[in-house]
Design a protein around this motif. Structure first.
Motif, PDB file in Angstrom:
ATOM      1  N   LYS A   3     110.372  70.585 -20.655  1.00 37.56           N
ATOM      2  CA  LYS A   3     109.367  69.565 -20.964  1.00 37.56           C
ATOM      3  C   LYS A   3     108.219  69.583 -19.963  1.00 37.56           C
ATOM      4  N   VAL A   4     108.545  69.885 -18.705  1.00 38.83           N
ATOM      5  CA  VAL A   4     107.553  69.914 -17.633  1.00 38.83           C
ATOM      6  C   VAL A   4     107.656  71.267 -16.945  1.00 38.83           C
ATOM      7  N   ARG A   5     106.522  71.839 -16.641  1.00 34.33           N
ATOM      8  CA  ARG A   5     106.490  73.151 -15.985  1.00 34.33           C
ATOM      9  C   ARG A   5     105.569  73.089 -14.781  1.00 34.33           C
ATOM     10  N   VAL A  51     109.126  74.678 -29.971  1.00 33.35           N
ATOM     11  CA  VAL A  51     107.708  74.331 -29.886  1.00 33.35           C
ATOM     12  C   VAL A  51     107.074  75.141 -28.761  1.00 33.35           C
ATOM     13  N   ILE A  52     105.784  75.336 -28.874  1.00 26.72           N
ATOM     14  CA  ILE A  52     105.041  76.076 -27.857  1.00 26.72           C
ATOM     15  C   ILE A  52     104.472  75.082 -26.856  1.00 26.72           C
ATOM     16  N   GLY A  53     104.592  75.395 -25.583  1.00 28.45           N
ATOM     17  CA  GLY A  53     103.997  74.593 -24.535  1.00 28.45           C
ATOM     18  C   GLY A  53     104.957  73.609 -23.904  1.00 28.45           C
ATOM     19  N   PHE A  54     104.386  72.671 -23.166  1.00 27.84           N
ATOM     20  CA  PHE A  54     105.142  71.688 -22.396  1.00 27.84           C
ATOM     21  C   PHE A  54     104.483  70.328 -22.556  1.00 27.84           C
ATOM     22  N   GLU A  55     105.247  69.274 -22.339  1.00 21.08           N
ATOM     23  CA  GLU A  55     104.675  67.931 -22.370  1.00 21.08           C
ATOM     24  C   GLU A  55     103.713  67.748 -21.200  1.00 21.08           C
ATOM     25  N   LYS A  56     104.092  68.270 -20.046  1.00 20.82           N
ATOM     26  CA  LYS A  56     103.260  68.214 -18.843  1.00 20.82           C
ATOM     27  C   LYS A  56     103.263  69.595 -18.203  1.00 20.82           C
ATOM     28  N   HIS A  57     102.122  69.962 -17.656  1.00 18.45           N
ATOM     29  CA  HIS A  57     102.003  71.245 -16.964  1.00 18.45           C
ATOM     30  C   HIS A  57     101.349  70.970 -15.621  1.00 18.45           C
ATOM     31  N   ILE A  58     102.051  71.303 -14.547  1.00 19.27           N
ATOM     32  CA  ILE A  58     101.587  71.051 -13.190  1.00 19.27           C
ATOM     33  C   ILE A  58     101.135  72.373 -12.575  1.00 19.27           C
ATOM     34  N   PHE A  59      99.894  72.391 -12.119  1.00 23.88           N
ATOM     35  CA  PHE A  59      99.370  73.565 -11.433  1.00 23.88           C
ATOM     36  C   PHE A  59      99.244  73.231  -9.953  1.00 23.88           C
TER      37      PHE A  59
END
Length: 113
Positions: free
Chosen positions: A56-58, A9-17
């Motif tokens: 899952k999280v980045r 799958v493309i992307g993440f469940e959560k993305h932290i900047f």
């Protein structure tokens, strides 16, 4: 084309900047870089590994998130929850566990206007 990391799958469940913006010394708004932004991002990355959320999280660095006075700041998507990191040793594990795993906002870290 097959993904070299084996992703399905493309992307993440959560993305932290994590803000790592750097301003000149003495800037009246300050900057998250001089408040530990780089170290905070690296600590988030380590916590993601420790809590088994790789893929899952980045956590990524960001330029100015424009809440400099509250910094160091992070924002978690897709919920768009904004946090201030005042105690990295406590705040970061709690954000990963409570927000990213359990879906709960860590109220003590949430930015208030």
């Amino acid at each position: 084309m097959k993904d070299p990391k084996g992703r399905t799958v493309i992307g993440f469940e959560k993305h932290i900047f994590v803000c790592e913006n750097l301003r000149e010394d003495g800037h009246p708004r300050g900057c998250c870089s001089e408040k530990g932004g780089v170290e905070i991002r690296l600590r988030f990355k380590q916590e993601i590994i420790e809590q088994g959320l790789v893929g899952k999280v980045r956590a990524n660095k960001a330029g100015c998130l424009d809440f400099c006075e509250q910094g160091p700041t992070v924002v978690v998507y897709p919920e768009a929850i904004w946090y201030r990191i005042s105690d990295p040793e406590k705040d970061i594990p709690d954000i990963i566990k409570e927000h990213c795993k359990e879906g709960k906002i860590v109220k003590r870290c949430e930015i208030q206007l």
